[in-house]
Design a protein around this motif. Structure first.
Motif, PDB file in Angstrom:
ATOM      1  N   PRO A  87     -33.656 -45.714 -17.296  1.00  0.00           N
ATOM      2  CA  PRO A  87     -34.462 -44.521 -17.052  1.00  0.00           C
ATOM      3  C   PRO A  87     -34.673 -44.216 -15.572  1.00  0.00           C
ATOM      4  CG  PRO A  87     -35.772 -46.293 -18.057  1.00  0.00           C
ATOM      5  CD  PRO A  87     -34.471 -46.876 -17.637  1.00  0.00           C
ATOM      6  N   ASP A  88     -34.161 -45.038 -14.686  1.00  0.00           N
ATOM      7  CA  ASP A  88     -34.486 -44.870 -13.267  1.00  0.00           C
ATOM      8  C   ASP A  88     -33.271 -44.669 -12.368  1.00  0.00           C
ATOM      9  OD1 ASP A  88     -37.380 -45.027 -13.160  1.00  0.00           O
ATOM     10  OD2 ASP A  88     -37.069 -46.941 -14.148  1.00  0.00           O
ATOM     11  N   CYS A 142     -40.314 -45.580 -18.787  1.00  0.00           N
ATOM     12  CA  CYS A 142     -40.630 -44.233 -19.303  1.00  0.00           C
ATOM     13  C   CYS A 142     -39.336 -43.467 -19.555  1.00  0.00           C
ATOM     14  CB  CYS A 142     -41.491 -43.493 -18.290  1.00  0.00           C
ATOM     15  SG  CYS A 142     -41.761 -41.771 -18.720  1.00  0.00           S
ATOM     16  N   VAL A 198     -16.173 -43.425 -15.183  1.00  0.00           N
ATOM     17  CA  VAL A 198     -16.559 -42.929 -16.507  1.00  0.00           C
ATOM     18  C   VAL A 198     -18.024 -42.516 -16.570  1.00  0.00           C
ATOM     19  CG1 VAL A 198     -14.781 -44.148 -17.807  1.00  0.00           C
ATOM     20  CG2 VAL A 198     -16.941 -45.305 -17.310  1.00  0.00           C
ATOM     21  N   PHE A 199     -18.777 -42.819 -15.523  1.00  0.00           N
ATOM     22  CA  PHE A 199     -20.189 -42.408 -15.495  1.00  0.00           C
ATOM     23  C   PHE A 199     -20.592 -42.131 -14.061  1.00  0.00           C
ATOM     24  CE2 PHE A 199     -24.667 -43.310 -14.790  1.00  0.00           C
ATOM     25  CZ  PHE A 199     -25.287 -42.592 -15.801  1.00  0.00           C
ATOM     26  N   LYS A 200     -21.262 -40.999 -13.865  1.00  0.00           N
ATOM     27  CA  LYS A 200     -21.867 -40.721 -12.554  1.00  0.00           C
ATOM     28  C   LYS A 200     -23.169 -39.967 -12.779  1.00  0.00           C
ATOM     29  CE  LYS A 200     -19.427 -36.428 -11.350  1.00  0.00           C
ATOM     30  NZ  LYS A 200     -20.484 -35.516 -11.008  1.00  0.00           N
ATOM     31  N   LEU A 201     -24.005 -39.970 -11.779  1.00  0.00           N
ATOM     32  CA  LEU A 201     -25.280 -39.269 -11.910  1.00  0.00           C
ATOM     33  C   LEU A 201     -25.035 -37.768 -11.773  1.00  0.00           C
ATOM     34  CD1 LEU A 201     -27.570 -41.634  -9.829  1.00  0.00           C
ATOM     35  CD2 LEU A 201     -27.199 -41.597 -12.284  1.00  0.00           C
ATOM     36  N   ARG A 242     -32.044 -37.011 -16.759  1.00  0.00           N
ATOM     37  CA  ARG A 242     -30.619 -37.230 -16.483  1.00  0.00           C
ATOM     38  C   ARG A 242     -29.756 -36.451 -17.474  1.00  0.00           C
ATOM     39  NH1 ARG A 242     -29.640 -42.483 -17.769  1.00  0.00           N
ATOM     40  NH2 ARG A 242     -28.542 -41.660 -19.555  1.00  0.00           N
ATOM     41  N   ALA A 284     -32.909 -39.313  -4.893  1.00  0.00           N
ATOM     42  CA  ALA A 284     -34.061 -39.224  -5.800  1.00  0.00           C
ATOM     43  C   ALA A 284     -34.430 -40.596  -6.351  1.00  0.00           C
ATOM     44  CB  ALA A 284     -33.736 -38.270  -6.943  1.00  0.00           C
ATOM     45  N   LYS A 285     -35.714 -40.901  -6.267  1.00  0.00           N
ATOM     46  CA  LYS A 285     -36.230 -42.122  -6.898  1.00  0.00           C
ATOM     47  C   LYS A 285     -37.317 -41.677  -7.856  1.00  0.00           C
ATOM     48  CE  LYS A 285     -35.774 -45.990  -3.776  1.00  0.00           C
ATOM     49  NZ  LYS A 285     -36.457 -46.817  -2.799  1.00  0.00           N
ATOM     50  N   PHE A 286     -37.105 -41.877  -9.137  1.00  0.00           N
ATOM     51  CA  PHE A 286     -38.084 -41.421 -10.117  1.00  0.00           C
ATOM     52  C   PHE A 286     -39.413 -42.152  -9.911  1.00  0.00           C
ATOM     53  CE2 PHE A 286     -34.649 -40.134 -13.425  1.00  0.00           C
ATOM     54  CZ  PHE A 286     -34.462 -38.946 -12.744  1.00  0.00           C
ATOM     55  N   THR A 287     -40.496 -41.402 -10.045  1.00  0.00           N
ATOM     56  CA  THR A 287     -41.819 -41.993  -9.837  1.00  0.00           C
ATOM     57  C   THR A 287     -42.533 -42.275 -11.160  1.00  0.00           C
ATOM     58  OG1 THR A 287     -42.568 -39.720  -9.521  1.00  0.00           O
ATOM     59  CG2 THR A 287     -42.231 -41.028  -7.541  1.00  0.00           C
ATOM     60  N   PHE A 288     -41.791 -42.221 -12.247  1.00  0.00           N
ATOM     61  CA  PHE A 288     -42.403 -42.506 -13.554  1.00  0.00           C
ATOM     62  C   PHE A 288     -42.673 -43.998 -13.704  1.00  0.00           C
ATOM     63  CE2 PHE A 288     -39.452 -38.853 -14.250  1.00  0.00           C
ATOM     64  CZ  PHE A 288     -40.425 -37.888 -14.383  1.00  0.00           C
ATOM     65  N   ILE A 297     -29.228 -33.598  -9.645  1.00  0.00           N
ATOM     66  CA  ILE A 297     -30.302 -34.511  -9.232  1.00  0.00           C
ATOM     67  C   ILE A 297     -30.025 -34.932  -7.788  1.00  0.00           C
ATOM     68  CG2 ILE A 297     -31.322 -36.788  -9.614  1.00  0.00           C
ATOM     69  CD1 ILE A 297     -31.044 -36.374 -12.556  1.00  0.00           C
ATOM     70  N   LYS A 302     -29.459 -36.769  -4.382  1.00  0.00           N
ATOM     71  CA  LYS A 302     -28.789 -38.068  -4.197  1.00  0.00           C
ATOM     72  C   LYS A 302     -29.778 -39.196  -3.906  1.00  0.00           C
ATOM     73  CE  LYS A 302     -24.736 -36.486  -4.810  1.00  0.00           C
ATOM     74  NZ  LYS A 302     -24.481 -36.465  -6.240  1.00  0.00           N
ATOM     75  N   LYS A 310     -36.918 -50.721 -11.717  1.00  0.00           N
ATOM     76  CA  LYS A 310     -38.356 -50.960 -11.926  1.00  0.00           C
ATOM     77  C   LYS A 310     -38.601 -52.093 -12.913  1.00  0.00           C
ATOM     78  CE  LYS A 310     -39.840 -46.254 -10.970  1.00  0.00           C
ATOM     79  NZ  LYS A 310     -39.777 -45.042 -11.758  1.00  0.00           N
ATOM     80  N   GLY A 326     -37.124 -40.326 -17.418  1.00  0.00           N
ATOM     81  CA  GLY A 326     -35.951 -40.472 -16.552  1.00  0.00           C
ATOM     82  C   GLY A 326     -34.659 -40.199 -17.301  1.00  0.00           C
ATOM     83  N   VAL A 327     -34.568 -40.711 -18.529  1.00  0.00           N
ATOM     84  CA  VAL A 327     -33.360 -40.500 -19.338  1.00  0.00           C
ATOM     85  C   VAL A 327     -33.236 -39.014 -19.689  1.00  0.00           C
ATOM     86  CG1 VAL A 327     -32.180 -41.118 -21.471  1.00  0.00           C
ATOM     87  CG2 VAL A 327     -33.517 -42.830 -20.261  1.00  0.00           C
ATOM     88  N   LYS A 387     -20.741 -47.951 -20.698  1.00  0.00           N
ATOM     89  CA  LYS A 387     -21.801 -47.084 -20.159  1.00  0.00           C
ATOM     90  C   LYS A 387     -23.156 -47.255 -20.849  1.00  0.00           C
ATOM     91  CE  LYS A 387     -19.564 -43.215 -21.029  1.00  0.00           C
ATOM     92  NZ  LYS A 387     -19.273 -41.792 -21.083  1.00  0.00           N
ATOM     93  N   THR A 409     -25.751 -46.364 -10.987  1.00  0.00           N
ATOM     94  CA  THR A 409     -25.339 -45.067 -10.443  1.00  0.00           C
ATOM     95  C   THR A 409     -23.902 -44.700 -10.816  1.00  0.00           C
ATOM     96  OG1 THR A 409     -24.753 -46.183  -8.397  1.00  0.00           O
ATOM     97  CG2 THR A 409     -26.929 -45.177  -8.488  1.00  0.00           C
ATOM     98  N   GLU A 410     -23.050 -45.692 -11.017  1.00  0.00           N
ATOM     99  CA  GLU A 410     -21.663 -45.387 -11.343  1.00  0.00           C
ATOM    100  C   GLU A 410     -21.117 -46.447 -12.298  1.00  0.00           C
ATOM    101  OE1 GLU A 410     -19.256 -44.391  -7.633  1.00  0.00           O
ATOM    102  OE2 GLU A 410     -21.274 -44.720  -6.860  1.00  0.00           O
ATOM    103  N   VAL A 411     -20.185 -46.034 -13.152  1.00  0.00           N
ATOM    104  CA  VAL A 411     -19.476 -46.983 -14.018  1.00  0.00           C
ATOM    105  C   VAL A 411     -17.981 -46.674 -13.902  1.00  0.00           C
ATOM    106  CG1 VAL A 411     -19.143 -47.863 -16.356  1.00  0.00           C
ATOM    107  CG2 VAL A 411     -21.417 -47.131 -15.628  1.00  0.00           C
TER     108      VAL A 411
END
Lengths: 248, 69
Positions: free
Chosen positions: B60-61, A23, A4-7, A30, A15-19, A11, A13, B12, A26-27, B53, B65-67
């Motif tokens: 935010p990071d 912060c 029901v959720f994927k990235l 996405r 990727a590591k956000f540097t924020f 983006i 695969k 983080k 990131g949201v 979800k 990765t999956e649900v």
């Protein structure tokens, strides 16, 4: 068992956000990635990026990106779109970049009705350079350049970007959303997708202002920063859709 | 039984997911992450996860990765 959720696919695969921790960039990234995937335009997307924390998008997205001089992202997006009208072009900017340094470019891009999409992250400060006063800094907010708080007499009032953009005839969609809660994140996703769709349909300029937290420069925990958005920012910057040409 | 996939290498320690989970299934663990603080862990021994979800939307990071539901 169903996923029901994927990235988002756009983006990278690994990727590591540097924020900074907590912060909301990131949201926002996405959600924008989800919108690009859902519109099916990843292979035809070109991003025009600004100067500020938002520029790091090019490290995380698997799309073509152009880094622009400070504030000129919408002007460069105009050029890209006019040269390659078949491409999906968006800008991802902060409030200082969009509404202070680049306000002339931004407002005229909306006035001309350029068929591009702009996402503006409003965190009421210049985040990357250490928290100076920006165009949207709240009255009374302490920043490094307003150590006694922003005063209306000395510094003027915070700018309401989404309302300004909505006044332009060339704007097809203008909305303000927030990322302080799950309900608002879902509404933000719908608004970002709509701003992308108006460009794909050729209706005009699509714009979304996103109220976002900057815990480091606000000197708050991520939880306090989200409470600050709810209690201090939303009363000044009301959420909602200010213009939508697809609805009569 | 719903579950989430958590990549603690990306966590983080902002702990926004702790407030987001309506069942309180995400907790601080005893492992430290990239910021030197304790990362989170998904603790669902009784199979209470709803697959809503909320944690993944809030993170935010990209650490969730999956649900699956």
């Amino acid at each position: 068992m169903q996923q029901v959720f994927k990235l988002p696919d756009c983006i990278k695969k690994d990727a590591k956000f540097t924020f900074c921790p907590g912060c909301d960039h990131g949201v926002a990234l996405r959600l924008l990635g989800d919108a690009i995937d859902e519109c099916g335009v990843r292979e035809d997307t070109i991003a025009a990026l600004c100067v500020g924390c938002s520029v790091f998008l090019y490290d995380f997205y698997d799309i073509d990106c152009l880094e622009c001089p400070h504030g000129r992202a919408t002007a460069e997006a105009t050029g890209i779109k006019r040269a390659r009208p078949d491409k999906f072009v968006f800008t991802y900017q902060g409030d200082g970049d969009f509404a202070a340094i680049g306000f002339a470019e931004s407002i005229y891009t909306a006035t001309r009705g350029e068929k591009v999409t702009s996402i503006c992250i409003n965190n009421t400060t210049y985040g990357m350079t250490g928290g100076q006063m920006g165009p949207t800094t709240l009255l009374g907010q302490v920043t490094t350049t307003t150590p006694f708080g922003r005063s209306a007499e000395l510094n003027g009032y915070p700018m309401k970007i989404a309302e300004h953009i909505a006044l332009c005839d060339g704007t097809a969609f203008s909305a303000r959303v927030s990322l302080d809660s799950v309900a608002n994140i879902i509404k933000a996703k719908q608004a970002i997708k709509k701003a992308c769709e108006v460009q794909i349909k050729g209706l005009g300029f699509g714009f979304v202002e996103i109220l976002s937290s900057c815990p480091t420069n606000w000197k708050m925990t991520p939880q306090e920063a989200h409470r600050h958005i709810r209690e201090k920012m939303i009363p000044v910057f009301p959420l909602g859709v200010f213009k939508d040409v697809t609805k009569g | 039984m719903a579950y989430i996939v958590l990549d603690t290498k990306k966590c983080k320690s902002c702990y926004l997911c702790l407030d987001a989970c309506p069942k309180g299934l995400i907790k601080k663990s005893s492992e430290t992450g990239m910021t030197g603080n304790f990362v989170v862990e998904f603790d669902d021994k009784n199979g209470e996860c709803l697959g809503c979800k909320c944690c993944a939307l809030t993170c935010p990071d990209l650490a969730i990765t999956e649900v699956y539901k």
